[in-house]
Design an enzyme around this catalytic site. Sequence first.
Site, mmCIF file in Angstrom:
data_model
loop_
_atom_site.group_PDB
_atom_site.id
_atom_site.type_symbol
_atom_site.label_atom_id
_atom_site.label_comp_id
_atom_site.label_asym_id
_atom_site.label_seq_id
_atom_site.Cartn_x
_atom_site.Cartn_y
_atom_site.Cartn_z
ATOM 1 N N ASP A 67 0.417 -1.504 0.113
ATOM 2 C CA ASP A 67 0.553 0.086 0.023
ATOM 3 C C ASP A 67 0.619 1.144 -0.226
ATOM 4 O O ASP A 67 1.632 1.290 -0.044
ATOM 5 C CB ASP A 67 -0.796 -0.237 1.260
ATOM 6 C CG ASP A 67 -0.082 -0.346 2.759
ATOM 7 O OD1 ASP A 67 0.903 -0.671 2.492
ATOM 8 O OD2 ASP A 67 -0.866 -1.150 3.143
ATOM 9 N N GLU A 143 -10.136 -1.719 4.448
ATOM 10 C CA GLU A 143 -10.333 -0.582 5.841
ATOM 11 C C GLU A 143 -11.625 -1.843 5.948
ATOM 12 O O GLU A 143 -12.463 -2.098 5.381
ATOM 13 C CB GLU A 143 -10.780 0.590 6.381
ATOM 14 C CG GLU A 143 -9.300 1.761 5.597
ATOM 15 C CD GLU A 143 -8.443 1.268 7.156
ATOM 16 O OE1 GLU A 143 -8.684 0.751 7.942
ATOM 17 O OE2 GLU A 143 -7.852 2.967 6.780
HETATM 18 C C1 F6R Z 1 0.973 -1.178 6.061
HETATM 19 C C2 F6R Z 1 0.084 -2.288 6.123
HETATM 20 C C3 F6R Z 1 -0.899 -2.036 7.138
HETATM 21 C C4 F6R Z 1 0.100 -2.151 8.875
HETATM 22 C C5 F6R Z 1 -1.052 -2.335 10.109
HETATM 23 C C6 F6R Z 1 -0.358 -2.656 11.323
HETATM 24 O O1 F6R Z 1 1.841 -1.467 4.629
HETATM 25 O O2 F6R Z 1 -0.341 -2.853 5.708
HETATM 26 O O3 F6R Z 1 -1.550 -2.719 7.365
HETATM 27 O O4 F6R Z 1 0.290 -3.779 8.873
HETATM 28 O O5 F6R Z 1 -1.659 -0.900 10.233
HETATM 29 O O6 F6R Z 1 0.651 -1.624 11.586
HETATM 30 P P1 F6R Z 1 1.857 -1.347 12.614
HETATM 31 O O7 F6R Z 1 2.558 -2.059 12.017
HETATM 32 O O8 F6R Z 1 2.543 -0.062 12.491
HETATM 33 O O9 F6R Z 1 1.216 -2.002 13.828
#
Ligand code: F6R
Length: 234
Positions: A67, A143
């Site tokens: 993403d 989402e």
């Molecule tokens: C980022 C992504 C998101 C994160 C998720 C968790 O490329 O795909 O889905 O994996 O928001 O983020 P953290 O690791 O910061 O808790």
Amino acid sequence: MKIIEVKNYHALSMLAAKIIIDEVREKPNLVIGFATGKTPLKLYKNLVGAYRKGEVDFSGIKTFNLDEYYPIKQNEYKKSYRSYMSKRFFSDVNIPKENIHLLDGNSKDIAKSCKDYENQIRKNPIDLQILGIGINGHIGFNEPGSKKDSKTRVVKLSPSTIKRNKVSYTKALTMGISTIMKSKKIILLASGKSKAEVIERMIKGKESEKLPASFLKNHKDITVIVDKKAGSLI
Ligand code: F6R
């Protein structure tokens, strides 16, 4: 769904790196899907460390990132995932530039860019997809409300994601649920207390658009790696 619980973030990052290194050794032209965020930071450190010690060669792999924010703002370029990947990983290892695929947050024709990305993945199917998970159950930036058959597209970020990621971006580009589900193997990483509830919902609940990560239950080769805190409710 295979679940592995490890002691802590350190062990989770070691194990994830080991899985990737073993897969690259076995298949030097592996296609890997990468995630960003806090969770894989130490994983990238470990991969860079292993590369520097000559334990792994990335020259044959291809990569696709999950993403990107959209549209990228000049003053917030540092928060883009292109910048993150370059700083944390790509600039320190030997992946040929042409083998690195990132969604283009500067694209003028976003529909075409998303379609091209989806086609590139179709031509180079992802062998191993690394995922994190949002506290609202998002994977990539799919989402809550994202459809099972969704493809690479522009999405609106949920207020909780904007707040948690500390950005002013309200939109993003993401591989879709169906794009992710086509990966041959998936490794989902979750660390810390803040992920305990969503991990419980993903594992114990039923498949629902309300929790996009729940779609992963139907994948035939998914391993969820949690540390003790993230796995405390399962
Ligand atoms: C980022 C992504 C998101 C994160 C998720 C968790 O490329 O795909 O889905 O994996 O928001 O983020 P953290 O690791 O910061 O808790």
